[in-house]
Design an enzyme around this catalytic site. Structure first.
Site, PDB file in Angstrom:
ATOM      1  N   PRO A 233       3.517  32.628  35.118  1.00 32.03           N
ATOM      2  CA  PRO A 233       3.011  32.723  33.741  1.00 32.03           C
ATOM      3  C   PRO A 233       2.867  34.182  33.313  1.00 32.03           C
ATOM      4  CG  PRO A 233       1.543  31.409  35.133  1.00 32.03           C
ATOM      5  CD  PRO A 233       2.549  32.016  36.024  1.00 32.03           C
ATOM      6  N   PRO A 234       2.788  34.427  32.015  1.00 29.30           N
ATOM      7  CA  PRO A 234       2.663  35.801  31.533  1.00 29.30           C
ATOM      8  C   PRO A 234       1.419  36.480  32.095  1.00 29.30           C
ATOM      9  CG  PRO A 234       2.917  34.266  29.708  1.00 29.30           C
ATOM     10  CD  PRO A 234       2.807  33.450  30.937  1.00 29.30           C
ATOM     11  N   GLY A 235       1.553  37.750  32.375  1.00 28.40           N
ATOM     12  CA  GLY A 235       0.398  38.532  32.814  1.00 28.40           C
ATOM     13  C   GLY A 235       0.015  38.358  34.263  1.00 28.40           C
ATOM     14  N   THR A 236       0.856  37.690  35.054  1.00 28.84           N
ATOM     15  CA  THR A 236       0.490  37.494  36.459  1.00 28.84           C
ATOM     16  C   THR A 236       0.986  38.635  37.328  1.00 28.84           C
ATOM     17  OG1 THR A 236       2.325  35.955  36.460  1.00 28.84           O
ATOM     18  CG2 THR A 236       0.128  35.020  36.655  1.00 28.84           C
TER      19      THR A 236
ATOM     20  N   LYS B 183       4.269  40.245  37.188  1.00 35.34           N
ATOM     21  CA  LYS B 183       5.691  40.283  37.569  1.00 35.34           C
ATOM     22  C   LYS B 183       6.253  41.700  37.427  1.00 35.34           C
ATOM     23  CE  LYS B 183       6.700  36.949  34.652  1.00 35.34           C
ATOM     24  NZ  LYS B 183       5.374  36.460  34.219  1.00 35.34           N
ATOM     25  N   THR B 184       5.984  42.299  36.278  1.00 35.07           N
ATOM     26  CA  THR B 184       6.475  43.667  36.061  1.00 35.07           C
ATOM     27  C   THR B 184       5.821  44.604  37.060  1.00 35.07           C
ATOM     28  OG1 THR B 184       6.420  43.064  33.747  1.00 35.07           O
ATOM     29  CG2 THR B 184       6.867  45.356  34.245  1.00 35.07           C
TER      30      THR B 184
ATOM     31  N   HIS C  68     -21.777  18.846  20.835  1.00 41.46           N
ATOM     32  CA  HIS C  68     -20.923  19.113  22.006  1.00 41.46           C
ATOM     33  C   HIS C  68     -21.785  19.249  23.251  1.00 41.46           C
ATOM     34  CE1 HIS C  68     -17.058  19.631  20.129  1.00 41.46           C
ATOM     35  NE2 HIS C  68     -17.466  20.576  19.307  1.00 41.46           N
TER      36      HIS C  68
ATOM     37  N   HIS D  47     -23.292  20.398  14.951  1.00 41.39           N
ATOM     38  CA  HIS D  47     -21.964  20.205  15.547  1.00 41.39           C
ATOM     39  C   HIS D  47     -21.967  20.726  16.992  1.00 41.39           C
ATOM     40  CE1 HIS D  47     -17.478  19.961  15.144  1.00 41.39           C
ATOM     41  NE2 HIS D  47     -17.573  20.792  16.163  1.00 41.39           N
ATOM     42  N   GLU D  48     -22.428  21.964  17.148  1.00 41.87           N
ATOM     43  CA  GLU D  48     -22.415  22.560  18.491  1.00 41.87           C
ATOM     44  C   GLU D  48     -23.412  21.852  19.414  1.00 41.87           C
ATOM     45  OE1 GLU D  48     -20.026  24.355  19.268  1.00 41.87           O
ATOM     46  OE2 GLU D  48     -19.371  24.761  17.218  1.00 41.87           O
TER      47      GLU D  48
HETATM   48  P1  ADP Z   1       4.013  39.992  33.570  1.00 37.80           P
HETATM   49  O1  ADP Z   1       5.188  40.895  33.747  1.00 37.80           O
HETATM   50  O2  ADP Z   1       3.898  38.955  34.624  1.00 37.80           O
HETATM   51  O3  ADP Z   1       3.858  39.426  32.204  1.00 37.80           O
HETATM   52  P2  ADP Z   1       2.568  42.412  34.048  1.00 37.80           P
HETATM   53  O4  ADP Z   1       3.107  42.763  35.370  1.00 37.80           O
HETATM   54  O5  ADP Z   1       3.150  43.155  32.907  1.00 37.80           O
HETATM   55  O6  ADP Z   1       2.714  40.868  33.766  1.00 37.80           O
HETATM   56  O7  ADP Z   1       1.021  42.572  34.058  1.00 37.80           O
HETATM   57  C1  ADP Z   1       0.314  43.204  33.049  1.00 37.80           C
HETATM   58  C2  ADP Z   1      -0.851  43.982  33.600  1.00 37.80           C
HETATM   59  O8  ADP Z   1      -1.799  43.124  34.185  1.00 37.80           O
HETATM   60  C3  ADP Z   1      -0.471  44.943  34.686  1.00 37.80           C
HETATM   61  O9  ADP Z   1      -0.041  46.152  34.178  1.00 37.80           O
HETATM   62  C4  ADP Z   1      -1.755  45.087  35.461  1.00 37.80           C
HETATM   63  O10 ADP Z   1      -2.586  46.031  34.858  1.00 37.80           O
HETATM   64  C5  ADP Z   1      -2.395  43.728  35.305  1.00 37.80           C
HETATM   65  N1  ADP Z   1      -2.171  42.884  36.488  1.00 37.80           N
HETATM   66  C6  ADP Z   1      -1.505  41.722  36.528  1.00 37.80           C
HETATM   67  N2  ADP Z   1      -1.506  41.198  37.757  1.00 37.80           N
HETATM   68  C7  ADP Z   1      -2.176  42.061  38.537  1.00 37.80           C
HETATM   69  C8  ADP Z   1      -2.515  42.090  39.932  1.00 37.80           C
HETATM   70  N3  ADP Z   1      -2.170  41.120  40.766  1.00 37.80           N
HETATM   71  N4  ADP Z   1      -3.199  43.150  40.366  1.00 37.80           N
HETATM   72  C9  ADP Z   1      -3.581  44.139  39.551  1.00 37.80           C
HETATM   73  N5  ADP Z   1      -3.297  44.168  38.245  1.00 37.80           N
HETATM   74  C10 ADP Z   1      -2.614  43.146  37.725  1.00 37.80           C
END
Ligand code: ADP
Length: 646
Positions: A239-242, A244-245, A465, A461-462
């Protein structure tokens, strides 16, 4: 959230003199030649001759009456050209007129040929009965008419020549010279702060797999001498933000090799052929710098399966780019020392050809971090912050289930910003908690003015819940209830979601009831309902459809699933089931939600007194936390263990 720590440096290939194109090379001289032709044409066919324009009256009085006319030429039925007798041109009166045989001496614009003829006939009878004027008719293409057409054409031609010239001469500042060149960012080897595995928290399995690849790059001989082929492509799925980059960068940092990164969408541009040539260029650059790593982010932008594109949506450009990518992957040998990493969160929609052995055959899965991983990620991102003594990372990790690494990085940054805004010297636990709330729900908008009547509705409402979920055994624990507007919502009930991989039918049903608690409370208390339950109703409806059509949780419909993991059905307009089944699903969804609603209402009717007390407290305090909730509602009986298991 992607940190692009890379630099825009181009590999230092010696500047080659590119062969000049036939037109491009001529450069400025062509420009001048064309201008010259233009000017010449303009002067030769100049529509604006020297001849003087006169009116009928002048014509009749000065020329006709005086018998000075040699001949008249009517051009295109529009203009009469008047030629004066040669001997008369000698008069001093006509000194200013050049005695040319080719150019008329006067011109006269005609209204219509007939009226001109009539007037001429009459004038001749009146003034020169014995002499006839010679009238000729002719039609001519006047350069003046085509000039308005030629001008834009000429300008276009000039622009084109200018472009070709610029393109062939190249030059760093010229945007056109980078047509088809890869726009990959390359990070240099031995940079000051290379990303290393230290910066990647958790993800231990992924890291160990990546280590192996790093070893291929560092010591290829160990593997090749045994006859093993070094893998060429590694697909990072998650998933995004995990991270990968991040892990791809860390890999380049660890292996100490150049890292070329490019996003899949950058290949697919509006210019035909650019994608394919960018791929070619990227691989060429990477091979020149081998051993190196190419990282293609969002590969699904180019690598989407070709079969799944329906007839109405062909995208030749993307297909060409994909074909080029496949060719390049096949084209370089196993031992070239270039490893291609690609990231995606939709591996299911990728073209099978990409995943074939010899291409992206290694897959590394990155998942959302569990609690201990989250703690590690918090530590990594807290390294550079000035922290207070009260920081409890364990609490923060348990308060952030389902958060990705990028979310956590965001929380840490937000916490520091919040502390700075409050002019604090250190970042404290409460700053992190506020930052987390902000990341989830958006910024608090205390200034948002709501009328007392509306505030009352929101409070009930709240409270609805809160009370409903308190008495439902399978709902996530409630942390606090608030009627402070935040983001788009006017109030919110904060739960602490359990990290579970499977959800049972009872859990689904209880969640639906909890979500309906707000609407049911309005119904029970005011005997009137409002538009405030939109989000809840949307969530509930979607949940009910997934339960029935995807998870096979309805008894009558049975264990059927119309879920399509290949993503193929997303593009098909017709549904994969019959009309009868569609009706049955709709009915089942309505029944399920109807029953859940009645059940929720019953809970609230049974606990109406607590509901009222809680709503009043909410109106007074705006935020009610767990301790207050327990005071009003008693201790919550739950079947699920609050402590998560990793
Ligand atoms: P993706 O490419 O999966 O969308 P990124 O690699 O760009 O995600 O992650 C974005 C940012 O989130 C990274 O630059 C880092 O700061 C943080 N991050 C994500 N996963 C980790 C991790 N396992 N450890 C430390 N920082 C992380």
């Amino acid at each position: 959230m992607k940190e692009r720590e890379t630099k825009d440096t181009k590999p230092e290939t010696p500047k080659k003199k590119e062969p000049k194109m036939p037109l491009g090379g001529t450069g400025i001289s062509w420009f001048y030649a064309l201008m010259l032709i233009f000017i010449l044409m303009f002067t030769i066919f100049n529509p604006f001759t020297d001849s003087k324009e006169i009116t009928w009256l002048e014509f009749e009085r000065d020329l006709l009456k005086e018998q000075q006319i040699e001949k008249l030429v009517v051009v295109n039925k529009e203009v009469a050209e008047i030629y004066i007798k040669e001997e008369i041109l000698q008069y001093p009166k006509y000194e200013h007129i050049s005695p040319s045989e080719f150019e008329p001496h006067y011109t006269m614009t005609l209204g219509s040929v007939e009226s001109f003829e009539n007037k001429l006939e009459k004038a001749q009878q009146d003034f020169l009965p014995e002499e006839k004027i010679d009238v000729q008719y002719t039609s001519r293409t006047n350069f003046g008419d085509i000039f308005p057409w030629l001008l834009p054409l000429g300008l276009l031609l000039l622009f084109w020549i200018f472009m070709v010239r610029r393109m062939s001469s190249g030059g760093a500042s010229n945007p056109f010279s980078s047509f088809g060149k890869s726009t990959a960012r390359i990070s240099e080897v031995g940079r000051k702060n290379p990303v290393s595995f230290k910066d990647v928290a958790g993800l231990n399995e992924a890291k160990s797999e990546v280590m192996e690849v790093v070893d291929f790059l560092k010591n290829p001989l160990t593997y090749t001498k045994l006859g093993a082929k070094i893998p060429k492509g590694v697909l990072l799925v998650g998933p995004p933000g995990t991270g990968k980059t991040l892990i791809a960068k860390a890999m380049a940092g660890e292996a100490n090799v150049p890292f070329f990164s490019l996003s899949g969408s950058e290949f697919v541009e509006m210019f035909v052929g650019v994608g394919a040539s960018r791929v070619r260029d990227l691989f060429k650059k990477a091979k020149e710098k081998a051993p190196s790593i190419i990282f293609i982010d969002e590969i699904d932008a180019v690598g989407r399966s070709r079969e799944k594109v329906n007839a109405m949506q062909t995208n030749d450009e993307r297909e060409n780019t994909l074909n080029q990518l496949l060719t390049e992957l096949d084209g370089f040998g196993e031992n070239t020392g270039v490893i291609v990493l690609a990231a995606t969160n939709r591996p299911d929609i990728l073209d099978k050809a990409l995943l074939r052995p010899g291409r992206f055959d290694r897959h590394i899965y990155l998942e959302l971090p569990n609690r201990s991983d989250r703690m590690e990620i918090f530590w990594v991102h807290m390294r550079n912050l000035k922290l207070g003594k009260d920081i409890d990372v364990e609490e923060l990790a348990s308060l952030s289930p389902g958060f990705s690494g990028a979310d956590i990085a965001n929380i840490c940054n937000e916490a520091a910003l919040t502390a700075a805004r409050k002019k604090k010297e250190i970042v404290e636990q409460q700053d992190f908690i506020d930052a987390r709330d902000r990341v989830i729900g958006g910024l608090e908008r205390k200034g948002n003015i709501i009328s007392p009547v509306e505030k009352n509705i929101v409070a009930f409402h709240e409270a609805g819940h809160a009370v409903a979920s308190w008495y439902l055994k399978n709902v996530d624990p409630l942390v606090k209830v608030s009627i402070i507007p935040r983001g788009k919502s006017l109030g919110s009930a904060w739960y602490l979601p359990e990290e579970r991989k499977i959800v049972t039918r009872a859990q689904f049903l209880d969640q639906i009831c909890a979500s309906l608690g707000g609407r049911a409370s309005e119904d029970v208390i005011f005997n009137e309902i409002s538009s405030g339950a939109l989000d809840d109703l949307e969530k509930v409806t979607k949940q009910a459809y997934t339960m029935i059509a995807f998870y096979g949780l309805d008894q009558e419909i049975g264990p059927l699933s119309y879920y399509d993991s290949t993503g193929q059905n997303e593009r098909i307009l017709s549904k994969p089931y019959s009309e009868n089944m569609a009706e049955l699903i709709d009915k089942k969804v309505r029944d399920l939600i109807g029953t859940a609603y009645e059940r929720t209402k019953q809970i609230l009717v049974d606990h109406k007194a607590e509901l009222k007390v809680l709503a009043q407290l909410l109106l007074k305090k705006e935020v009610v936390d767990k301790t207050d909730l327990e005071k009003i509602l008693g201790e919550r009986k739950t079947e699920i263990l609050l402590d998560e298991k990793d």
